[in-house]
Motif scaffolding. Structure first.
Motif, PDB file in Angstrom:
ATOM      1  N   LEU A 163      21.738  40.550  49.544  1.00 46.43           N
ATOM      2  CA  LEU A 163      22.898  40.905  48.729  1.00 46.43           C
ATOM      3  C   LEU A 163      24.152  40.288  49.328  1.00 46.43           C
ATOM      4  O   LEU A 163      24.331  40.300  50.547  1.00 46.43           O
ATOM      5  CB  LEU A 163      23.098  42.421  48.707  1.00 46.43           C
ATOM      6  N   ALA A 164      25.030  39.784  48.493  1.00 47.34           N
ATOM      7  CA  ALA A 164      26.349  39.332  48.921  1.00 47.34           C
ATOM      8  C   ALA A 164      27.356  40.396  48.475  1.00 47.34           C
ATOM      9  O   ALA A 164      27.018  41.316  47.719  1.00 47.34           O
ATOM     10  CB  ALA A 164      26.671  37.975  48.299  1.00 47.34           C
ATOM     11  N   GLY A 165      28.575  40.268  48.930  1.00 46.07           N
ATOM     12  CA  GLY A 165      29.602  41.260  48.614  1.00 46.07           C
ATOM     13  C   GLY A 165      29.784  41.502  47.124  1.00 46.07           C
ATOM     14  O   GLY A 165      29.867  42.639  46.671  1.00 46.07           O
ATOM     15  N   LYS A 166      29.814  40.443  46.349  1.00 47.68           N
ATOM     16  CA  LYS A 166      29.974  40.576  44.896  1.00 47.68           C
ATOM     17  C   LYS A 166      28.774  41.302  44.275  1.00 47.68           C
ATOM     18  O   LYS A 166      28.928  42.058  43.324  1.00 47.68           O
ATOM     19  CB  LYS A 166      30.166  39.191  44.281  1.00 47.68           C
ATOM     20  N   GLY A 167      27.585  41.081  44.840  1.00 52.42           N
ATOM     21  CA  GLY A 167      26.383  41.766  44.359  1.00 52.42           C
ATOM     22  C   GLY A 167      26.430  43.253  44.666  1.00 52.42           C
ATOM     23  O   GLY A 167      26.058  44.084  43.839  1.00 52.42           O
ATOM     24  N   ARG A 168      26.900  43.609  45.879  1.00 52.42           N
ATOM     25  CA  ARG A 168      27.054  45.029  46.235  1.00 52.42           C
ATOM     26  C   ARG A 168      28.054  45.713  45.309  1.00 52.42           C
ATOM     27  O   ARG A 168      27.844  46.839  44.875  1.00 52.42           O
ATOM     28  CB  ARG A 168      27.507  45.163  47.690  1.00 52.42           C
ATOM     29  N   GLU A 169      29.122  45.008  44.996  1.00 54.67           N
ATOM     30  CA  GLU A 169      30.134  45.564  44.089  1.00 54.67           C
ATOM     31  C   GLU A 169      29.555  45.774  42.688  1.00 54.67           C
ATOM     32  O   GLU A 169      29.807  46.792  42.043  1.00 54.67           O
ATOM     33  CB  GLU A 169      31.361  44.651  44.036  1.00 54.67           C
ATOM     34  N   ALA A 170      28.766  44.816  42.201  1.00 52.91           N
ATOM     35  CA  ALA A 170      28.139  44.957  40.879  1.00 52.91           C
ATOM     36  C   ALA A 170      27.212  46.170  40.860  1.00 52.91           C
ATOM     37  O   ALA A 170      27.181  46.915  39.872  1.00 52.91           O
ATOM     38  CB  ALA A 170      27.377  43.683  40.513  1.00 52.91           C
ATOM     39  N   LEU A 171      26.469  46.388  41.940  1.00 55.10           N
ATOM     40  CA  LEU A 171      25.596  47.564  42.027  1.00 55.10           C
ATOM     41  C   LEU A 171      26.406  48.855  42.016  1.00 55.10           C
ATOM     42  O   LEU A 171      26.057  49.809  41.332  1.00 55.10           O
ATOM     43  CB  LEU A 171      24.748  47.521  43.297  1.00 55.10           C
ATOM     44  N   ARG A 172      27.490  48.888  42.780  1.00 50.86           N
ATOM     45  CA  ARG A 172      28.344  50.092  42.815  1.00 50.86           C
ATOM     46  C   ARG A 172      28.939  50.385  41.438  1.00 50.86           C
ATOM     47  O   ARG A 172      29.069  51.532  41.038  1.00 50.86           O
ATOM     48  CB  ARG A 172      29.468  49.923  43.840  1.00 50.86           C
ATOM     49  N   ARG A 173      29.293  49.327  40.737  1.00 49.65           N
ATOM     50  CA  ARG A 173      29.908  49.488  39.418  1.00 49.65           C
ATOM     51  C   ARG A 173      28.887  49.886  38.349  1.00 49.65           C
ATOM     52  O   ARG A 173      29.127  50.788  37.556  1.00 49.65           O
ATOM     53  CB  ARG A 173      30.593  48.170  39.037  1.00 49.65           C
ATOM     54  N   MET A 174      27.738  49.220  38.339  1.00 47.54           N
ATOM     55  CA  MET A 174      26.764  49.429  37.263  1.00 47.54           C
ATOM     56  C   MET A 174      25.733  50.508  37.566  1.00 47.54           C
ATOM     57  O   MET A 174      25.154  51.079  36.643  1.00 47.54           O
ATOM     58  CB  MET A 174      26.025  48.122  36.945  1.00 47.54           C
ATOM     59  N   ALA A 203      22.256  46.855  25.991  1.00 48.09           N
ATOM     60  CA  ALA A 203      23.574  47.080  25.390  1.00 48.09           C
ATOM     61  C   ALA A 203      24.556  47.618  26.432  1.00 48.09           C
ATOM     62  O   ALA A 203      25.745  47.269  26.409  1.00 48.09           O
ATOM     63  CB  ALA A 203      23.460  48.049  24.213  1.00 48.09           C
ATOM     64  N   ASP A 204      24.086  48.435  27.350  1.00 47.80           N
ATOM     65  CA  ASP A 204      24.957  48.978  28.399  1.00 47.80           C
ATOM     66  C   ASP A 204      25.474  47.891  29.333  1.00 47.80           C
ATOM     67  O   ASP A 204      26.499  48.074  29.979  1.00 47.80           O
ATOM     68  CB  ASP A 204      24.202  50.020  29.237  1.00 47.80           C
ATOM     69  N   PHE A 205      24.778  46.767  29.427  1.00 43.26           N
ATOM     70  CA  PHE A 205      25.163  45.706  30.346  1.00 43.26           C
ATOM     71  C   PHE A 205      26.078  44.664  29.711  1.00 43.26           C
ATOM     72  O   PHE A 205      26.604  43.811  30.415  1.00 43.26           O
ATOM     73  CB  PHE A 205      23.912  45.032  30.922  1.00 43.26           C
ATOM     74  N   ARG A 206      26.286  44.735  28.403  1.00 42.88           N
ATOM     75  CA  ARG A 206      27.170  43.764  27.753  1.00 42.88           C
ATOM     76  C   ARG A 206      28.571  43.890  28.335  1.00 42.88           C
ATOM     77  O   ARG A 206      29.122  44.976  28.434  1.00 42.88           O
ATOM     78  CB  ARG A 206      27.199  43.992  26.247  1.00 42.88           C
ATOM     79  N   GLY A 207      29.114  42.771  28.732  1.00 39.02           N
ATOM     80  CA  GLY A 207      30.460  42.750  29.286  1.00 39.02           C
ATOM     81  C   GLY A 207      30.555  43.275  30.711  1.00 39.02           C
ATOM     82  O   GLY A 207      31.658  43.466  31.229  1.00 39.02           O
ATOM     83  N   ALA A 208      29.421  43.493  31.371  1.00 33.35           N
ATOM     84  CA  ALA A 208      29.427  44.072  32.716  1.00 33.35           C
ATOM     85  C   ALA A 208      29.539  43.020  33.813  1.00 33.35           C
ATOM     86  O   ALA A 208      29.692  43.365  34.978  1.00 33.35           O
ATOM     87  CB  ALA A 208      28.163  44.906  32.924  1.00 33.35           C
ATOM     88  N   GLY A 209      29.412  41.752  33.478  1.00 32.15           N
ATOM     89  CA  GLY A 209      29.471  40.711  34.491  1.00 32.15           C
ATOM     90  C   GLY A 209      28.115  40.353  35.063  1.00 32.15           C
ATOM     91  O   GLY A 209      27.966  39.303  35.679  1.00 32.15           O
ATOM     92  N   VAL A 210      27.145  41.229  34.900  1.00 28.65           N
ATOM     93  CA  VAL A 210      25.760  40.943  35.287  1.00 28.65           C
ATOM     94  C   VAL A 210      24.863  41.453  34.171  1.00 28.65           C
ATOM     95  O   VAL A 210      25.180  42.426  33.501  1.00 28.65           O
ATOM     96  CB  VAL A 210      25.339  41.605  36.623  1.00 28.65           C
ATOM     97  N   GLY A 211      23.754  40.768  33.984  1.00 31.29           N
ATOM     98  CA  GLY A 211      22.774  41.208  33.003  1.00 31.29           C
ATOM     99  C   GLY A 211      21.720  42.077  33.661  1.00 31.29           C
ATOM    100  O   GLY A 211      21.730  42.302  34.875  1.00 31.29           O
ATOM    101  N   MET A 212      20.790  42.552  32.859  1.00 32.48           N
ATOM    102  CA  MET A 212      19.734  43.420  33.393  1.00 32.48           C
ATOM    103  C   MET A 212      18.862  42.712  34.417  1.00 32.48           C
ATOM    104  O   MET A 212      18.448  43.322  35.407  1.00 32.48           O
ATOM    105  CB  MET A 212      18.866  43.959  32.260  1.00 32.48           C
ATOM    106  N   ARG A 213      18.576  41.442  34.208  1.00 29.49           N
ATOM    107  CA  ARG A 213      17.728  40.724  35.161  1.00 29.49           C
ATOM    108  C   ARG A 213      18.436  40.590  36.511  1.00 29.49           C
ATOM    109  O   ARG A 213      17.819  40.785  37.564  1.00 29.49           O
ATOM    110  CB  ARG A 213      17.341  39.357  34.627  1.00 29.49           C
TER     111      ARG A 213
END
Length: 155
Positions: A98-109, A27-37
């Motif tokens: 990791l690519a730049g967008k992946g690093r950003e997703a980690l920083r955000r989530m 539920a925390d990942f809904r709308g986050a741009g990335v899922g748990m996997r």
């Protein structure tokens, strides 16, 4: 016989707790741009030495069950979350990084997910109980022939 029943009850309680926690975390990942996997793959890559991992290594290290890590990585590469490149130790192989967008997703989530874990587990268990839970889970992994840094539980 009583030990058999206790083992079954322990397993059922553990499985129910796992399902309830995973529902909460999803539920925390809904709308986050990335899922748990995807987050699991990103976090695993961030923790890998040598700037990434081969697919077989990644498959051994992810927390969540992923029957086709290759297809997941392909989708993540298409979304700019990871990139594939040559393996400097084995020119026949490919490493996922990791690519730049992946690093950003980690920083955000990352902070959000860590807070959910602390709230869900730390809100229910004391520090001592958390340490005991960790130790017991690691003992179960060892008994199955799995190491904490290798094969892990699925979700």
């Amino acid at each position: 016989m009583a030990a058999d029943r206790t083992a079954e009850q322990a397993w059922e309680a553990l499985a129910r707790a796992h399902v309830a926690l995973m529902r909460r975390f999803r539920a925390d990942f809904r709308g986050a741009g990335v899922g748990m996997r995807e987050y699991d793959v990103l976090l695993t890559l961030a923790r890998c030495p040598y700037g990434g991992a081969r697919l077989c290594e990644l498959n051994e290290r992810v927390l969540l069950d992923q029957s086709s890590i290759s297809r997941l990585v392909d989708r993540m590469a298409a979304e700019g979350l990871v990139e594939r490149g040559p393996d400097p130790q084995d020119r026949r192989g490919t490493r996922v990084r990791l690519a730049g967008k992946g690093r950003e997703a980690l920083r955000r989530m990352g902070p959000r997910h860590a807070a959910a874990i602390r709230e869900s587990l730390g809100g229910a268990l004391s520090e001592e109980e958390l340490a005991t839970l960790r130790d017991l889970a690691e003992k179960l992994l060892r008994a199955q022939g799995a190491e904490g840094s290798g094969e892990r539980a699925d979700g």
